[in-house]
Design an enzyme around this catalytic site. Structure first.
Site, PDB file in Angstrom:
ATOM      1  N   ASP A  40       0.192  -7.685   1.667  1.00 46.94           N
ATOM      2  CA  ASP A  40       0.573  -6.273   1.647  1.00 46.94           C
ATOM      3  C   ASP A  40       2.086  -6.110   1.622  1.00 46.94           C
ATOM      4  OD1 ASP A  40       0.219  -3.576   1.501  1.00 46.94           O
ATOM      5  OD2 ASP A  40      -0.299  -3.288   3.603  1.00 46.94           O
ATOM      6  N   VAL A  68     -10.902 -26.494  -3.118  1.00 44.57           N
ATOM      7  CA  VAL A  68     -12.083 -26.791  -2.308  1.00 44.57           C
ATOM      8  C   VAL A  68     -12.603 -25.507  -1.681  1.00 44.57           C
ATOM      9  CG1 VAL A  68     -11.472 -29.175  -1.723  1.00 44.57           C
ATOM     10  CG2 VAL A  68     -10.646 -27.296  -0.279  1.00 44.57           C
ATOM     11  N   HIS A 126       0.811  -1.218   0.000  1.00 46.00           N
ATOM     12  CA  HIS A 126       0.000   0.000   0.000  1.00 46.00           C
ATOM     13  C   HIS A 126       0.851   1.277   0.000  1.00 46.00           C
ATOM     14  CE1 HIS A 126       0.395  -0.138   4.514  1.00 46.00           C
ATOM     15  NE2 HIS A 126       0.419   1.158   4.352  1.00 46.00           N
ATOM     16  N   SER A 173       4.682   2.461   7.858  1.00 49.02           N
ATOM     17  CA  SER A 173       4.293   1.329   7.026  1.00 49.02           C
ATOM     18  C   SER A 173       5.444   0.874   6.138  1.00 49.02           C
ATOM     19  CB  SER A 173       3.101   1.691   6.146  1.00 49.02           C
ATOM     20  OG  SER A 173       1.940   1.865   6.906  1.00 49.02           O
TER      21      SER A 173
END
Length: 481
Positions: A143, A273, A113, A216
């Site tokens: 991320d 599945v 991000h 971040s």
């Protein structure tokens, strides 16, 4: 002389206890550093600030806050031009984040991000120089993004540590570019491990080390200077740190980075599945010893179908490892090499079976579900059972519910709001396709399965319910039938 011997033994014993206690206190003092300065100085050169630049479209909607034709319109336009120029023209937007160098030849890890949609990425190093970066690959699921810079000399870098070895209470350091302040360090402890936020592959370390916007993509270090997490998110009512931050565990990040470096994309294993967690009432209905494993609710065309897996199977082991829930299975499958043949142990009808399944690639998996079912015999009569008003699917009901002619089962026409079925989420328009792991096409089929469950001493029956094509299992008590 004889009386002094016990006294000597007493003092020897006391001295031994004192030495043991002293050594224990010294060891504890050594585990609590007086300063993080030496560690911060050693690892700082590998931590980077990231600036991204993106060209964004200009505003095309109304520009003012006064109505057209207003006497204030000219005044407001003049004010807007002075302070923001022509907002209708494309303009360049910048954002800040953090990252860290993982190799001397210039590979850098950050959050997806941080660089998502960026036209230009600039890396600022601790020594003060900057370099442009190119994007190697991204993984939105975790991320994580991998960047590359070209430097004239080898870059200082840090290595990944084993996040699974981190213990709650261990000291950690977070480094990065919080709120654009640049090369900032904060200390804290591991508050919790194995946190799940919202992603399929989540495995977060929770920490109380201060993490803010701009952190971040930055690293979370252990006391050896190893990266055990990538700072990704915070829990905050005001956008600032309140001591609840989350870092994606390094053991997840390393696998992602290795694939991005080799392929420029991720290549995760795919079992083929649809699954859900086993609840206690499901376990009772199936006669399982515990509510663990992953219940298979559907098997589309793919590796699992080719190996003979069926809806209603409970996956209890994957590639030699016990499966406790769906999250654990998804992570285990995703971390397994594409094309590898693995043994999958399932519980089917009270017995265990082992299937050999060759994994496909998740990113290339077919998402369509084949329509291979036959038409159900028409039974126009409505029946009330377990708080449900049921009817076999007819041509008119299929049209009303938006179903195809291949759909079959019992349509739920109404649900008693005081019944267990309503509490467990059944609603008008749902379709019951299986009961007791057997196909039901009529109310008689359902009643027969209820009778069989009672005769077997069951307290509940397992239903396979579809809503909008999505299947899920629901266990209902037989007391209400």
């Amino acid at each position: 002389m004889q009386g002094s011997r016990p006294l000597r033994l007493f003092w020897i014993a006391s001295l031994s206890i004192f030495l043991i206690v002293s050594q224990s206190l010294m060891a504890r003092a050594q585990s609590m550093p007086d300063s993080f300065a030496d560690l911060a100085e050693r690892i700082s050169p590998a931590v980077v600030n990231i600036t991204t630049s993106t060209m964004v479209a200009g505003r095309t909607g109304p520009q003012g806050i006064v109505p057209e034709g207003s006497p204030f319109e000219d005044f407001f336009r003049e004010f807007q031009d002075r302070n923001g120029g022509d907002r209708s023209q494309p303009r360049r937007s910048s954002a800040l984040g953090s990252g860290f160098v993982i190799s001397e030849d210039g590979y850098i890890v950050t959050n997806n991000h941080v660089i998502d949609g960026a036209d230009e990425i600039t890396i600022e190093f601790f020594e003060g120089f900057t370099l442009p970066a190119t994007l190697v690959g991204t993984d939105p699921n975790t991320d994580i993004a991998l960047l590359k810079v070209e430097a004239d000399s080898p870059l200082k870098f840090v290595s990944f540590g084993d996040s699974d070895a981190s213990r709650v209470g261990n000291w950690v350091l977070a480094m990065g570019n919080p709120l654009g302040q640049g090369f900032s360090v904060s200390a804290g402890i591991v508050s919790a491990r194995n946190r799940a936020l919202s992603g399929t592959y989540d495995d977060y370390i929770q920490t109380d080390a201060a993490i803010n916007r701009g952190n971040s993509g930055g690293p979370l270090f252990n006391m050896k200077g190893e990266v055990i997490g990538v700072n990704t998110a915070i829990l905050s009512p005001n956008g600032g740190s309140i001591g609840i931050g989350f870092s994606m565990a390094s053991n997840v990040v390393q696998k992602v980075v290795a694939q991005l470096k080799e392929y420029g994309e991720t290549r995760r294993g795919w079992l083929g599945v649809r699954i859900q967690d086993v609840t206690p009432d499901m376990a009772e209905a199936l006669g399982l010893a515990s509510a663990s494993g992953a219940m298979v609710s559907d098997v589309p065309e793919g590796p699992a179908m080719d190996a003979g897996m069926k809806a209603g199977d409970v996956i209890v082991k994957f590639d030699g490892r016990d499966v406790s829930d769906t999250r654990e299975l998804v992570r285990a499958v995703g971390n397994t090499e594409v094309g590898k043949s693995v043994r999958v142990v399932v519980n089917r009808g009270g017995n265990t079976e082992t299937l050999l399944i060759t994994l496909g690639r998740r990113e290339e998996a077919e998402r369509s579900f084949p329509a291979s079912q036959q038409l159900a015999p028409e039974e126009p009569a409505e029946t009330q059972l377990m708080g449900l008003t049921l009817s076999p699917l007819t041509t008119d009901l299929r049209a009303e519910l938006g179903l195809s002619e291949s759909d079959k089962g019992l349509a739920v026409l109404a649900v008693d709001e005081g019944a267990e079925a309503f509490e467990k989420g059944l609603r008008q328009g749902d379709v019951i396709t299986e009961a007791g792991q057997a196909q039901v096409m009529s109310v008689t089929d359902l009643q027969d399965k209820i009778d069989e469950a009672r005769e077997a001493g069951r307290k509940s029956i397992l239903l396979l319910v579809r809503r909008g094509g999505d299947p899920r299992f629901v266990a209902l008590s037989l007391d209400e039938s």
